[in-house]
Enzyme design. Structure first.
Site, short mmCIF file in Angstrom:
data_model
loop_
_atom_site.label_atom_id
_atom_site.label_comp_id
_atom_site.label_asym_id
_atom_site.label_seq_id
_atom_site.Cartn_x
_atom_site.Cartn_y
_atom_site.Cartn_z
N TRP A 1 -7.66 -3.20 21.47
CA TRP A 1 -7.48 -4.53 22.08
C TRP A 1 -7.99 -5.66 21.16
O TRP A 1 -8.77 -6.52 21.58
CB TRP A 1 -8.20 -4.60 23.43
CG TRP A 1 -7.62 -3.78 24.54
CD1 TRP A 1 -6.95 -2.59 24.44
CD2 TRP A 1 -7.68 -4.07 25.95
NE1 TRP A 1 -6.59 -2.14 25.69
CE2 TRP A 1 -7.03 -3.03 26.64
CE3 TRP A 1 -8.23 -5.10 26.70
CZ2 TRP A 1 -6.91 -2.98 28.02
CZ3 TRP A 1 -8.12 -5.06 28.08
CH2 TRP A 1 -7.47 -4.02 28.73
N THR B 1 -7.19 3.57 15.80
CA THR B 1 -6.90 3.01 17.12
C THR B 1 -7.20 3.95 18.29
O THR B 1 -7.18 5.17 18.12
CB THR B 1 -5.39 2.63 17.17
OG1 THR B 1 -5.02 2.30 18.50
CG2 THR B 1 -4.52 3.79 16.73
N ASP B 2 -7.42 3.35 19.45
CA ASP B 2 -7.55 4.12 20.70
C ASP B 2 -6.24 4.85 21.05
O ASP B 2 -6.26 5.78 21.85
CB ASP B 2 -7.90 3.17 21.85
CG ASP B 2 -6.85 2.08 22.04
OD1 ASP B 2 -6.63 1.33 21.09
OD2 ASP B 2 -6.24 2.01 23.12
N LYS C 1 -0.75 6.71 13.37
CA LYS C 1 -2.14 6.35 13.05
C LYS C 1 -3.01 7.60 12.94
O LYS C 1 -3.90 7.69 12.08
CB LYS C 1 -2.71 5.38 14.10
CG LYS C 1 -2.11 3.98 14.09
CD LYS C 1 -2.41 3.17 12.83
CE LYS C 1 -3.85 2.70 12.77
NZ LYS C 1 -4.06 1.80 11.60
N TYR D 1 3.46 4.93 17.33
CA TYR D 1 2.35 4.22 16.67
C TYR D 1 1.11 5.11 16.63
O TYR D 1 0.49 5.29 15.57
CB TYR D 1 2.07 2.91 17.43
CG TYR D 1 0.81 2.19 17.00
CD1 TYR D 1 0.72 1.57 15.76
CD2 TYR D 1 -0.30 2.13 17.86
CE1 TYR D 1 -0.44 0.91 15.38
CE2 TYR D 1 -1.45 1.47 17.49
CZ TYR D 1 -1.52 0.87 16.24
OH TYR D 1 -2.69 0.22 15.87
N TYR E 1 1.13 -0.90 10.23
CA TYR E 1 2.31 -1.20 11.04
C TYR E 1 1.79 -1.23 12.47
O TYR E 1 1.46 -0.20 13.05
CB TYR E 1 3.34 -0.08 10.86
CG TYR E 1 4.70 -0.37 11.44
CD1 TYR E 1 5.82 -0.48 10.61
CD2 TYR E 1 4.89 -0.52 12.81
CE1 TYR E 1 7.08 -0.73 11.14
CE2 TYR E 1 6.15 -0.78 13.33
CZ TYR E 1 7.24 -0.87 12.50
OH TYR E 1 8.49 -1.12 13.01
N THR E 2 1.67 -2.44 13.06
CA THR E 2 0.94 -2.57 14.33
C THR E 2 1.83 -2.86 15.54
O THR E 2 1.31 -2.95 16.65
CB THR E 2 -0.14 -3.67 14.23
OG1 THR E 2 0.49 -4.87 13.79
CG2 THR E 2 -1.24 -3.29 13.29
N ILE F 1 0.81 -1.23 0.00
CA ILE F 1 0.00 0.00 0.00
C ILE F 1 0.85 1.28 0.00
O ILE F 1 0.32 2.36 -0.19
CB ILE F 1 -1.01 0.05 1.18
CG1 ILE F 1 -0.30 0.03 2.54
CG2 ILE F 1 -2.05 -1.06 1.06
CD1 ILE F 1 -1.20 0.45 3.71
N1 LIG Z 1 -4.09 -5.31 17.06
C1 LIG Z 1 -4.67 -4.43 17.88
O1 LIG Z 1 -4.77 -4.64 19.10
C2 LIG Z 1 -5.25 -3.17 17.33
C3 LIG Z 1 -5.79 -2.23 18.23
C4 LIG Z 1 -6.34 -1.05 17.70
C5 LIG Z 1 -6.35 -0.83 16.33
N2 LIG Z 1 -5.79 -1.75 15.49
C6 LIG Z 1 -5.81 -1.47 14.06
O2 LIG Z 1 -6.63 -2.45 13.45
C7 LIG Z 1 -6.16 -2.71 12.11
C8 LIG Z 1 -6.01 -4.21 11.92
O3 LIG Z 1 -5.09 -4.68 12.89
P1 LIG Z 1 -4.60 -6.19 12.89
O4 LIG Z 1 -4.34 -6.57 14.30
O5 LIG Z 1 -5.49 -7.03 12.02
O6 LIG Z 1 -3.18 -6.01 12.15
P2 LIG Z 1 -2.13 -7.14 11.73
O7 LIG Z 1 -2.60 -8.47 12.18
O8 LIG Z 1 -0.78 -6.64 12.15
O9 LIG Z 1 -2.24 -7.12 10.14
C9 LIG Z 1 -1.75 -6.09 9.36
C10 LIG Z 1 -1.35 -6.69 8.03
O10 LIG Z 1 -0.88 -5.63 7.18
C11 LIG Z 1 0.27 -6.11 6.51
N3 LIG Z 1 1.07 -5.01 6.00
C12 LIG Z 1 2.06 -4.32 6.63
N4 LIG Z 1 2.60 -3.42 5.79
C13 LIG Z 1 1.93 -3.51 4.62
C14 LIG Z 1 2.04 -2.84 3.38
N5 LIG Z 1 2.95 -1.89 3.17
N6 LIG Z 1 1.19 -3.20 2.37
C15 LIG Z 1 0.27 -4.18 2.56
N7 LIG Z 1 0.14 -4.86 3.72
C16 LIG Z 1 0.95 -4.53 4.74
C17 LIG Z 1 0.97 -6.91 7.59
O11 LIG Z 1 1.99 -7.71 7.07
P3 LIG Z 1 3.26 -8.06 8.04
O12 LIG Z 1 2.70 -8.84 9.18
O13 LIG Z 1 4.15 -8.83 7.13
O14 LIG Z 1 3.82 -6.73 8.48
C18 LIG Z 1 -0.20 -7.69 8.15
O15 LIG Z 1 -0.47 -8.85 7.39
C19 LIG Z 1 -4.88 -1.90 11.97
O16 LIG Z 1 -5.15 -0.70 11.31
C20 LIG Z 1 -4.46 -1.59 13.40
O17 LIG Z 1 -3.71 -0.39 13.49
C21 LIG Z 1 -5.26 -2.90 15.97
#
Ligand SMILES: NC(=O)c1ccc[n+]([C@@H]2O[C@H](COP(=O)([O-])OP(=O)(O)OC[C@H]3O[C@@H](n4cnc5c(N)ncnc54)[C@H](OP(=O)(O)O)[C@@H]3O)[C@@H](O)[C@H]2O)c1
Length: 283
Positions: A147, A98-99, A126, A122, A62-63, A38
């Site tokens: 979470w 995110t929060d 975001k 982070y 980037y999480t 992306i």
């Molecule tokens: N996890 C939490 O607790 C949490 C809390 C609040 C908000 N969020 C938000 O919720 C959303 C989904 O989170 P999630 O936990 O499902 O995230 P995730 O499991 O880390 O998945 C993110 C995916 O994006 C991929 N990615 C990274 N860089 C990329 C790029 N340049 N182009 C295309 N794909 C790319 C990652 O690949 P790699 O693994 O290879 O990097 C991974 O497969 C995110 O926006 C996150 O900020 C998450």
């Protein structure tokens, strides 16, 4: 519609793939970085044009909160710069934030209009992503969540299940509260946005219902996993060696989402039970 899902190897992306089977009228393009980076404007433009994409659901991010502190350039590229790219394709975008855009020092559930004060790289990246997306695509929908866990990928639920089997005692913080959110329920919220006949752009908060601490969450995980021989002890954040400060209060007010889309949201323990059923059947 032709729907592009980015970051589809992640927790939410995988749940989107599972749930998409219930909405077969659309055509889905599930991509992760190997198929579509992306941050590559040319690749994104070509993909959207060649596949006549109508809607982008951005699950890519980037999480890693700790890693982002030392890798700001990449975190900014993926969480912020890329949002200007996705937002400028002339199609609608649903994005997840995110929060961590809030300070985490609040005492009442955060509303969409509350002051922004990220304390981490982070969170800063975001928030920058939210701004760049809305500047390039005023029609965008942003769902802020917190979470997140799933049966896919690595997360707190899986870590605690593993540690609970390996150790006799787990010390877990009880002075950070929030709402565990099952990524399958967030995926359902994304489909609610997609399927609602009228498009309602803007920022919304979406988590499961209720509030707990990481300590309470751990007790529930071990109980549902049937792990009885591991003691869970509450500790303060200052007793745990966090690399990056964590918010003490991560509770989001979901009134706007519920009212706009006329839905109710499952309680966090209900989401956890459903996820644990899947995890238990996998083991
Ligand atoms: N996890 C939490 O607790 C949490 C809390 C609040 C908000 N969020 C938000 O919720 C959303 C989904 O989170 P999630 O936990 O499902 O995230 P995730 O499991 O880390 O998945 C993110 C995916 O994006 C991929 N990615 C990274 N860089 C990329 C790029 N340049 N182009 C295309 N794909 C790319 C990652 O690949 P790699 O693994 O290879 O990097 C991974 O497969 C995110 O926006 C996150 O900020 C998450």
């Amino acid at each position: 519609m032709n729907i592009l899902i980015t970051g589809s190897n992640g927790q939410l992306g995988n749940e989107m793939r599972v749930l998409s089977a219930s909405y077969p009228k659309h055509r889905y393009f599930f991509t992760d970085i190997a198929e579509l980076d992306i941050t590559d404007p040319k690749a994104v433009h070509t993909f959207v044009a060649e596949n006549a994409i109508d809607l982008i659901v951005n699950c890519a991010a980037y999480t890693n909160v700790d890693k982002a502190e030392e890798d700001e350039v990449n975190a900014m590229r993926i969480n912020a710069d890329a949002l200007a790219v996705l937002g400028s394709q002339g199609v609608r975008v649903i994005h997840i934030s995110t929060d961590y855009v809030f300070s985490g020092e609040e005492h009442t559930p955060c509303r969409e209009t509350d002051p922004i004060a990220p304390h981490t790289i982070y969170g800063i990246t975001k928030y920058e992503g939210e701004k760049r997306l809305l500047a390039s695509c005023p029609e965008a929908v942003i769902l802020r969540t917190a979470w997140l866990y799933s049966s896919f990928g690595n997360n707190f639920v899986k870590t605690m299940m593993r540690l609970g089997k390996e150790r006799n005692e787990l010390k877990v913080v009880f002075d950070q509260v929030g709402t565990p959110t099952y990524a399958a329920d967030l995926a359902q919220a994304v489909f609610t946005v997609i399927e609602t006949p009228m498009w309602h752009p803007g920022i919304y908060h979406f988590t499961n219902e209720g509030v707990c601490s990481w300590y309470d969450f751990t007790i529930a995980i071990l109980a549902l996993a049937g792990i009885t021989d591991c003691k869970v002890s509450p500790i303060l954040s200052e007793e745990y060696a966090y690399k990056t400060p964590r918010p003490h209060y991560s509770v989001l007010d979901k009134s706007k989402f519920k009212k706009t889309f006329n839905v109710s949201i499952p309680y966090w323990l209900d989401g956890l039970r459903r996820c644990m059923e899947i995890l238990k059947n996998e083991n």
